[in-house]
Design a protein around this motif. Sequence first.
Motif, PDB file in Angstrom:
ATOM      1  N   VAL A  34       2.605  -3.860  -4.664  1.00 40.51           N
ATOM      2  CA  VAL A  34       1.141  -3.766  -4.689  1.00 40.51           C
ATOM      3  C   VAL A  34       0.699  -2.840  -3.562  1.00 40.51           C
ATOM      4  O   VAL A  34       1.137  -2.994  -2.424  1.00 40.51           O
ATOM      5  CB  VAL A  34       0.476  -5.154  -4.515  1.00 40.51           C
ATOM      6  CG1 VAL A  34      -1.038  -5.006  -4.399  1.00 40.51           C
ATOM      7  CG2 VAL A  34       0.842  -6.065  -5.681  1.00 40.51           C
ATOM      8  N   SER A  35      -0.150  -1.875  -3.898  1.00 41.06           N
ATOM      9  CA  SER A  35      -0.674  -0.950  -2.892  1.00 41.06           C
ATOM     10  C   SER A  35      -2.087  -1.384  -2.521  1.00 41.06           C
ATOM     11  O   SER A  35      -2.936  -1.574  -3.394  1.00 41.06           O
ATOM     12  CB  SER A  35      -0.695   0.481  -3.441  1.00 41.06           C
ATOM     13  OG  SER A  35      -1.087   1.401  -2.442  1.00 41.06           O
ATOM     14  N   ARG A  36      -2.318  -1.524  -1.233  1.00 44.76           N
ATOM     15  CA  ARG A  36      -3.616  -2.006  -0.745  1.00 44.76           C
ATOM     16  C   ARG A  36      -4.363  -0.872  -0.057  1.00 44.76           C
ATOM     17  O   ARG A  36      -3.797  -0.142   0.749  1.00 44.76           O
ATOM     18  CB  ARG A  36      -3.427  -3.172   0.213  1.00 44.76           C
ATOM     19  CG  ARG A  36      -2.812  -4.399  -0.447  1.00 44.76           C
ATOM     20  CD  ARG A  36      -2.529  -5.503   0.542  1.00 44.76           C
ATOM     21  NE  ARG A  36      -2.059  -6.710  -0.114  1.00 44.76           N
ATOM     22  CZ  ARG A  36      -0.810  -6.926  -0.475  1.00 44.76           C
ATOM     23  NH1 ARG A  36       0.130  -6.001  -0.204  1.00 44.76           N
ATOM     24  NH2 ARG A  36      -0.464  -8.043  -1.084  1.00 44.76           N
ATOM     25  N   LEU A  37      -5.650  -0.747  -0.394  1.00 42.27           N
ATOM     26  CA  LEU A  37      -6.489   0.231   0.287  1.00 42.27           C
ATOM     27  C   LEU A  37      -7.937  -0.221   0.245  1.00 42.27           C
ATOM     28  O   LEU A  37      -8.302  -1.091  -0.561  1.00 42.27           O
ATOM     29  CB  LEU A  37      -6.362   1.618  -0.357  1.00 42.27           C
ATOM     30  CG  LEU A  37      -7.090   1.874  -1.687  1.00 42.27           C
ATOM     31  CD1 LEU A  37      -7.311   3.366  -1.878  1.00 42.27           C
ATOM     32  CD2 LEU A  37      -6.306   1.310  -2.862  1.00 42.27           C
ATOM     33  N   THR A  38      -8.732   0.368   1.118  1.00 39.94           N
ATOM     34  CA  THR A  38     -10.176   0.101   1.138  1.00 39.94           C
ATOM     35  C   THR A  38     -10.894   1.371   0.703  1.00 39.94           C
ATOM     36  O   THR A  38     -10.654   2.452   1.243  1.00 39.94           O
ATOM     37  CB  THR A  38     -10.645  -0.304   2.538  1.00 39.94           C
ATOM     38  OG1 THR A  38      -9.949  -1.489   2.925  1.00 39.94           O
ATOM     39  CG2 THR A  38     -12.147  -0.581   2.555  1.00 39.94           C
ATOM     40  N   THR A  39     -11.758   1.251  -0.292  1.00 40.77           N
ATOM     41  CA  THR A  39     -12.450   2.414  -0.842  1.00 40.77           C
ATOM     42  C   THR A  39     -13.559   2.872   0.099  1.00 40.77           C
ATOM     43  O   THR A  39     -13.975   2.136   1.007  1.00 40.77           O
ATOM     44  CB  THR A  39     -13.075   2.079  -2.204  1.00 40.77           C
ATOM     45  OG1 THR A  39     -14.184   1.183  -1.994  1.00 40.77           O
ATOM     46  CG2 THR A  39     -12.064   1.422  -3.126  1.00 40.77           C
ATOM     47  N   PRO A  40     -14.084   4.100  -0.106  1.00 44.27           N
ATOM     48  CA  PRO A  40     -15.225   4.561   0.690  1.00 44.27           C
ATOM     49  C   PRO A  40     -16.436   3.639   0.595  1.00 44.27           C
ATOM     50  O   PRO A  40     -17.283   3.633   1.490  1.00 44.27           O
ATOM     51  CB  PRO A  40     -15.524   5.942   0.103  1.00 44.27           C
ATOM     52  CG  PRO A  40     -14.219   6.408  -0.431  1.00 44.27           C
ATOM     53  CD  PRO A  40     -13.552   5.171  -0.960  1.00 44.27           C
ATOM     54  N   ALA A  41     -16.528   2.855  -0.487  1.00 40.21           N
ATOM     55  CA  ALA A  41     -17.631   1.899  -0.635  1.00 40.21           C
ATOM     56  C   ALA A  41     -17.371   0.610   0.134  1.00 40.21           C
ATOM     57  O   ALA A  41     -18.199  -0.304   0.122  1.00 40.21           O
ATOM     58  CB  ALA A  41     -17.853   1.576  -2.110  1.00 40.21           C
TER      59      ALA A  41
END
Length: 390
Positions: free
Chosen positions: A43-50
């Motif tokens: 699972v790849s985790r990231l935080t979007t610009p929003a």
Amino acid sequence: MRLERYVTVEGKRLRCGYTTGSCAAAAAQAAAWMLLTGEEVPVSRLTTPAGVALELPVEEVLRRPGEVRCGVRKDAGDDPDVTHGALVFASVRIAEEGGEGVRVLLDGGEGVGRVTLPGLEQPVGAAAINRVPREMIREGVEAAAGKAGFSGALAVTISVPGGEELARRTFNPRLGIRGGISILGTSGIVEPMSQGALTATIRAELRVLAAAGERGVVLTPGNYGRDFLREMEKVPDRLAVKYGNFLGEALDAALELGFDRILVAGHMGKLVKLAGGIMNTHSRQGDCRMELMTAHAALMGAGTETARRLMAAPTTPAALDILEEAGLLEPVLRSLGERMAEVLRRRAGDGVRTGVLVYTQERRMLILAGEARELLRELVGEKTSREEKP
């Protein structure tokens, strides 16, 4: 993982999704980590610009010497997005070791389009990966490489198998993007039926025309208007930009980009609302078609019974039949056309020539108001002169 984020549109609760840009960034981040550490990333985790945290499953991992490729599947939520379900792949390889920091060399591969016309966010020849997704990809790869203790250059290639076929169902061909889809997203999140996404597409198409040196444009609600112009008036298809219901936004964008000749062409059912100053023609924003036709009929001498029939008419073609029976069709159309042209002229301001063309499938051309006749002649003439050039 399924994104449990919702918006309400016309009283319906609709699930949001995530963009191709988010998919590409998540896939690139996972591939970089797997390449540099040898560890698996389910699972790849990231935080979007929003500011929305995403946990995206990684699929179809392929390892080669010095390279890892993995995919993340696009989930558009309840948005009718042609890329829903497509696998967005990122392939990461070591291009150069050593030096200070991490450098990301980004390009597009199979199924990612190439820019062929000026006026878009990326230059001609570049992969159609927009600015925000590029930043997301770079930040994700740099973060993974930094944690892994790597310094040097990593080459990242984004691909979407089947993207060329998907792109035929998008605006890409009209925007001069060839060979595949665009990797898009400003917030990282897809909001179903987003007005922002639609108006951004209108603006992008207008930018391409402006960059090609065009200063005249036809704004039409949809394919019917474009087809009518092509068949009846021979207006070049490349000059017709669809605005859906967002006439006001399309006009404002055209003015900002320097267009000084604007013809608005469409079906009576849409454009009659322009006579009332309505610039968003969706029925939930205002449906005063019969009220406007009745008011202009009254100005032209319609009696009470005709007014009642007009107000009860189910469609604008039915109202036109009533006006013809009453002997008022031509004066009412003239009155409506004058009002439409005045509203458009006021919105455009000084120094811009405008006109209105209105038709129906049954009656064909109904209204040519403002400078519509002159603009049609000029636009058809421009097509002829361009086609005669070697």
